[in-house]
Design an enzyme around this catalytic site. Sequence first.
Site, PDB file in Angstrom:
ATOM      1  CG  ASN A  90      47.339 -15.748 -46.839  1.00 50.36           C
ATOM      2  OD1 ASN A  90      47.419 -14.535 -46.903  1.00 50.36           O
ATOM      3  ND2 ASN A  90      46.781 -16.368 -45.810  1.00 50.36           N
ATOM      4  NE  ARG A 121      47.791 -11.721 -39.170  1.00 47.76           N
ATOM      5  CZ  ARG A 121      46.972 -11.226 -40.095  1.00 47.76           C
ATOM      6  NH1 ARG A 121      45.655 -11.313 -39.954  1.00 47.76           N
ATOM      7  NH2 ARG A 121      47.464 -10.671 -41.196  1.00 47.76           N
ATOM      8  CG  ASP A 122      46.256 -13.593 -43.320  1.00 49.44           C
ATOM      9  OD1 ASP A 122      45.087 -13.538 -42.907  1.00 49.44           O
ATOM     10  OD2 ASP A 122      46.578 -13.261 -44.463  1.00 49.44           O
ATOM     11  CG  HIS A 149      44.321 -13.571 -49.569  1.00 47.35           C
ATOM     12  ND1 HIS A 149      43.426 -13.984 -48.618  1.00 47.35           N
ATOM     13  CD2 HIS A 149      45.278 -12.881 -48.893  1.00 47.35           C
ATOM     14  CE1 HIS A 149      43.807 -13.561 -47.419  1.00 47.35           C
ATOM     15  NE2 HIS A 149      44.922 -12.883 -47.572  1.00 47.35           N
ATOM     16  CB  CYS A 198      40.018 -11.391 -44.363  1.00 42.37           C
ATOM     17  SG  CYS A 198      39.424 -10.069 -43.298  1.00 42.37           S
ATOM     18  CG  HIS A 250      49.296 -10.361 -47.574  1.00 45.00           C
ATOM     19  ND1 HIS A 250      49.676 -10.875 -46.357  1.00 45.00           N
ATOM     20  CD2 HIS A 250      48.067 -10.890 -47.820  1.00 45.00           C
ATOM     21  CE1 HIS A 250      48.711 -11.671 -45.890  1.00 45.00           C
ATOM     22  NE2 HIS A 250      47.736 -11.690 -46.768  1.00 45.00           N
TER      23      HIS A 250
END
Length: 322
Positions: free
Chosen positions: A259, A25-26, A219, A250, A217
């Site tokens: 990430n 997803r990310d 990055h 993002c 989470h």
Amino acid sequence: MNRNAAYARRYGFPQRVRIVEVGPRDGLQAEPEFVATSDKIAMIDRLAAAGIREFEATSFVSPRAVPQLRDAAEVVAGVDRGRPIRLTTLVPNPRGAVAAAEAGVDAMVVFLSASESHNRKNVNRARAESLEGFREVVAIAREAGIKVQGAIATSFGCPFEGEVDVGAITDIAKAYAQMGITHVTLGDTTGMATPPLVAERCKALRREVPESEIALHFHNTRGIGLVNVHAGLAEGITIFESSIGGLGGCPFAPGATGNIATEDLVYMLHECGVETGIDAIAVTEAAAWMEGVMGRKLPGQAAKAGPRLKTSALDAVATACG
């Protein structure tokens, strides 16, 4: 006690942590070229074979907003569920919650930005509007017997407003808890986290919302993603999110890069005496495979260098002259 275990005990690290793979997803959401559905499914299956058990598989979001994730239902349906894995998906609104429930996900994730400006950029809503909408999402999930988790984007700083007050974080976590959401992920959307901020925010959440389970989470925008994990471990955090190869960023935040890489995270944790249940070699092989899928080198380092004690033949490099 071996050296790594002694190190973990010295710093009070948890004995074991959970890694949530967010690459599907990310990691992929901002990719300009559509990644084949079969490759997304294969990514999850390969990482599951390496020992990863929790995945943020996709997002049931408008295809107009994030075209890369228009195949959300197909990805969830195609994953091999013969292993004990858990698939979570982001849901921005009640419509997404209905679709996620129909797809049979294991958990839904609602997400809110700590800063007003980023929330408007990210989901085109005020924070208060987002929170109100989550009540319907929770009701839909509860009726389907599906757990809801909460994420807080820009938890360590906003690309538009700068510093984010820790009170904004605890207020959102309290609002989540009132809805029955007690798993809270602090998202470092543009890599603005630092170890002091990590410690401050984890301590504040534990103090103000003690019923909440905290996940982190990070990055690697400014190169200290794994340093922030170290700070989280020192605070006793046992859930960390990462993306294979360091994919991600993002699309609604300037300067957001990838990430922290899953293979790098696993390597660091194992070398610090923290168990993950993940095969470090298999996950680096999955990262190398992912580079082939993407057609380019990815930021992760462990897959390039290999294990710490990997050796080479003496004749593999030239001998210095003079």
